[in-house]
Design a protein around this motif. Sequence first.
Motif, short mmCIF file in Angstrom:
data_model
loop_
_atom_site.label_atom_id
_atom_site.label_comp_id
_atom_site.label_asym_id
_atom_site.label_seq_id
_atom_site.Cartn_x
_atom_site.Cartn_y
_atom_site.Cartn_z
N GLY A 242 76.78 37.32 -29.00
CA GLY A 242 75.49 37.65 -28.12
C GLY A 242 74.63 38.64 -28.84
O GLY A 242 74.85 38.88 -30.14
N SER B 135 75.74 29.59 -25.80
CA SER B 135 76.05 30.93 -25.50
C SER B 135 77.39 31.02 -24.93
O SER B 135 77.11 30.90 -23.73
N HIS C 112 80.03 37.17 -25.40
CA HIS C 112 79.31 38.23 -25.39
C HIS C 112 80.05 39.44 -25.99
O HIS C 112 79.94 40.46 -25.24
N GLU D 197 70.12 40.85 -25.27
CA GLU D 197 69.26 39.84 -26.29
C GLU D 197 67.90 40.40 -26.21
O GLU D 197 67.32 40.07 -25.11
N SER E 114 73.46 28.41 -21.42
CA SER E 114 74.98 29.16 -21.18
C SER E 114 75.88 28.38 -20.81
O SER E 114 75.67 27.21 -20.89
N PHE F 43 79.89 28.29 -19.19
CA PHE F 43 81.09 28.77 -18.24
C PHE F 43 82.35 27.81 -18.13
O PHE F 43 81.99 26.61 -17.49
#
Length: 316
Positions: free
Chosen positions: A209, A228, A231, A237, A257, A259
């Motif tokens: 990140g 991504s 982090h 960012e 993103s 998860f």
Amino acid sequence: MRAIIVDSKGPERLRLAEVPEPVPAPHEALVRVSAASLNYGEVVHAHGRQDNGLPPLPDGLVLGADAAGVVVQAAADGSGPAAGTPVVSMGASGGWAELRAVSTATLGVAPADADPGALSTIPVAGMSALRGLKRIGNILGKRILVTGASGGVGRYAIQLARIAGAEVVASARSLDRHGADLRALGATELVGSPAEISTTVDGVLDQVGGQQLVDAFRALAPHGTLVSVGHSSGEPETFPFGALFGDAGRHDRAIVSFFLGAQSDFEADLTWLAAQVGAGTLDPGIVWRDDWANASEAFTALLDRRLGGKAVIEIR
Ligand SMILES: NC(=O)c1ccc[n+]([C@@H]2O[C@H](COP(=O)([O-])OP(=O)(O)OC[C@H]3O[C@@H](n4cnc5c(N)ncnc54)[C@H](OP(=O)(O)O)[C@@H]3O)[C@@H](O)[C@H]2O)c1
């Protein structure tokens, strides 16, 4: 039974304690855990060292996403493996314990002769790498950048991207320490940061990140995807004006993103990863391994970013 629990008032925040045995729900198997691995995210959350926007973990919670062991009681609803099956198990918590009640939807069957310590590294690190790379799409013949490449996710990602037929650029700050082993895992190019990349990449798996994500996005070819995952830098960012322009040579680039906890259908991928680790095709990258009575040493090394690979606790 014994387990490692959150203790926010204790000096180490995580400690070995006596707790009641878990009672499995109908869809859960009971697993006798023999090894578990540690992830930066869960340890840093327990220690409250990084503001991740999540509420603090409650005292008494048995931590641990990753654990390997043997099923001692099959799920009452008939799902999942039978008693006696070696497994790798994943969950939000409960893995750093002698017994774990875990959904059969997050169990993979492991080869009988595989090392539980190696298997225990699979769930968060291996699955994030696998699913993150799958999110990029077909990477056969593509150029893929892996940032935070010396870490748990990064090491699996290098190897899996190579297996999938990609050319892998590995980015790690500590190339003097890790460069040779990242090449041995399959990286064809090494950089100290994504800012050093001169030839575009088709996909990025980002563990860091901050500025690294911004620079990695700049290196992305048209139609490329940056996933991504992590982090680790703890930095925001900030994109300069023009960074998101879609003009010639820069159009149709995506940042998504990720998860792991929101994914599904884990069993087949966990079983496949367990087979690869068991066969030695995937190196779990273990750099610290000891009895769980000594886990605080690994927690500290992880928090101080001295590990560069996976820590495994043996549950005896
Ligand atoms: N979204 C999800 O579902 C999901 C799932 C799994 C993991 N994660 C997250 O993904 C990240 C990676 O996980 P991991 O288990 O691989 O962690 P890890 O083992 O701690 O590895 C992270 C790597 O990032 C690099 N790094 C750390 N701080 C950095 C900084 N300030 N600037 C640049 N590089 C830095 C380090 O490599 P060098 O020092 O060698 O550069 C380190 O090896 C973590 O943030 C974790 O919480 C998210």
